[in-house]
Design a protein around this motif. Structure first.
Motif, PDB file in Angstrom:
ATOM      1  N   TYR A 212       0.834  -1.208   0.000  1.00 48.31           N
ATOM      2  CA  TYR A 212       0.000   0.000   0.000  1.00 48.31           C
ATOM      3  C   TYR A 212       0.866   1.255   0.000  1.00 48.31           C
ATOM      4  N   THR A 215       2.247   1.971  -3.393  1.00 47.12           N
ATOM      5  CA  THR A 215       1.334   2.630  -4.329  1.00 47.12           C
ATOM      6  C   THR A 215       1.274   4.136  -4.084  1.00 47.12           C
ATOM      7  N   HIS A 218       3.615   6.307  -6.156  1.00 51.35           N
ATOM      8  CA  HIS A 218       3.277   6.510  -7.570  1.00 51.35           C
ATOM      9  C   HIS A 218       4.521   6.413  -8.447  1.00 51.35           C
ATOM     10  N   MET A 223       7.053  -0.087  -9.924  1.00 47.57           N
ATOM     11  CA  MET A 223       6.110  -1.118 -10.338  1.00 47.57           C
ATOM     12  C   MET A 223       6.768  -2.107 -11.300  1.00 47.57           C
ATOM     13  N   PHE A 254      -0.356  -1.200 -14.045  1.00 44.88           N
ATOM     14  CA  PHE A 254       0.189   0.151 -13.968  1.00 44.88           C
ATOM     15  C   PHE A 254      -0.025   0.927 -15.258  1.00 44.88           C
ATOM     16  N   VAL A 259      -2.750   1.382 -10.832  1.00 43.73           N
ATOM     17  CA  VAL A 259      -1.827   1.740  -9.774  1.00 43.73           C
ATOM     18  C   VAL A 259      -1.067   2.956 -10.240  1.00 43.73           C
TER      19      VAL A 259
END
Length: 435
Positions: A212, A215, A218, A223, A254, A259
């Motif tokens: 979490y 994420t 960003h 990712m 992504f 995400v």
């Protein structure tokens, strides 16, 4: 290690920084480590790696001296000494499986504390101004004037709130990269004989927390690092089709914006991606103009408007082929050490288990490094030193008579040269096919 990552004095007692407490801690730690290592045959000290590290530091020094002068070279040497010293301290201290496990737990605990601190900032606004940076979700977005200063309460959808941390993790990409590095070490907490329920109950909440927080950074590079780490972790556990599906799911989510959100979704056509390709192209040009020692450590931005956004490009542009070969050699040696443990030690042995987890960490780090200028960050040098320490511990626990292959010298020269050529070709291919 805790002080390097959590920075408690800078965060909670900044007035004490005038007394140089960190410098004092460095000196005391180094002297104590040397004194202790003398009694233990100098710990996991490896002459080859120390020699390569010394040569890399000298290459960085000379690259700046020849390009900018002696004064700037001395300043550059002071900057690079931090990751170098962390490598040395780790090798001096981490020479048994118990010490290796302790270090992973300290590392994991430190990043967990920083993650919880980030959640406090996100949901309650505690130090949100320092721990979050905001950017427009699209070029035409207009944020409301009365938006909440607490990121979680901003429902306008016009801003992307990106979580970062403290110290050298004050960039969201760096923080995301470090989360990927420590996540596999959660599995150090339980034995392979533990039941599935025990594993899920222990690892599940921790993984959910780190996922979490990841994420909230960003970070697109992070990712991709997750996808690579997952594929590498499961490469010997699931079929090839399943590995491809795992990677595709992580990257696809992504790219679709599931995400990261907003314009942070992956796109080869967005401006930031184009700017990175331009930086890589200029990095190639710098190497052509200064093939041996590059344009000088830390001088990339003297020749391009922004940094390289690629640790490999940054290295060969600033340090030339000499420094790049030395840097790649240290990385190759680390992977060779871990591969040797996995190949020669029973998979149920802690040395082999930890080698697998550390390889996953390094794969995740290196994939992220392809999109970040993190050539000399402390995290990389700690990971490389941990690999050296784990190999030393494995050799001590498995004598030559038991595992002779484990004690054979590592083959690194030709693989390092091949890695140099391959990465140079890969950068060139990225540039060619992105235009």
């Amino acid at each position: 290690m805790f002080m390097v990552f959590v920075r408690p004095i800078e965060q909670f007692a900044p007035d004490l920084m005038a007394y140089r407490p960190i410098l004092a801690l460095w000196v005391v730690t180094f002297l104590a480590s040397v004194w202790d290592a003398r009694r233990r045959d100098w710990g996991a000290a490896n002459r080859l790696q120390f020699g390569l590290l010394a040569c890399l530091s000298l290459a960085a020094f000379l690259s700046v001296w020849f390009s900018s002068g002696l004064e700037d070279a001395m300043a550059a040497f002071g900057v690079i000494s931090t990751p170098v010293m962390l490598f040395v301290l780790t090798c001096l201290n981490v020479d048994t499986i118990a010490r290796f496990k302790t270090l992973t737990l300290v590392f994991l605990g430190s990043v967990t504390l920083l993650s919880l601190q980030g959640l406090l900032a996100y949901f309650y606004g505690v130090d949100a101004n320092e721990l979050f940076i905001s950017q427009l979700s699209s070029e035409n977005a207009i944020p409301p004037k009365d938006r909440s200063p607490i990121p979680a309460e901003d429902t306008s959808g016009t801003l992307i709130w990106r979580l970062r941390s403290v110290g050298f993790l004050n960039d969201p990409n760096d923080f995301g990269q470090t989360i990927i590095v420590v996540a596999p070490w959660i599995f150090v907490l339980f034995s392979p004989a533990a039941s599935l329920f025990s594993r899920l109950s222990l690892a599940g909440p921790w993984l959910a927390l780190l996922a979490y927080v990841l994420t909230l950074t960003h970070s697109r590079g992070a990712m991709l690092g997750v996808a690579a780490a997952l594929v590498f972790f499961f490469k010997d556990r699931v079929s090839r089709v399943m590995r491809v599906l795992l990677a595709a799911a992580a990257v696809g989510a992504f790219m679709l914006g599931l995400v990261g959100g907003g314009d942070r979704a992956l796109s080869g056509k967005e401006r930031s991606a184009s700017e990175r390709i331009d930086a890589w192209n200029d990095g190639i040009s710098m190497l052509k103009d200064h093939p041996f020692l590059g344009v000088g450590y830390g001088n990339f931005t003297e020749h391009h408007i922004r940094t390289a956004h690629n640790s490999f490009v940054l290295c060969f542009a600033e340090l030339g082929l000499v420094g790049y070969f030395l840097w790649m050699s240290l990385i190759v040696l680390s992977f060779q050490a871990l591969n040797r443990i996995v190949q020669c030690v029973n998979s149920a042995d802690d040395h082999a288990r930890y080698a697998v987890l550390l390889r996953v960490s390094m794969v995740g780090f290196m994939v992220c490094a392809w999109f970040l200028s993190r050539t000399f960050v402390p995290t990389l040098f700690i990971l490389m030193a941990m690999a050296a320490g784990l190999l030393h511990a494995a050799r001590q626990a498995h004598p030559v008579a038991v595992a002779p292959e484990l004690h054979q010298p590592l083959v690194w020269r030709m693989p390092s040269a091949k890695a140099v050529v391959f990465t140079l070709m890969l950068v060139s291919m990225f540039i060619r096919f992105s235009r």
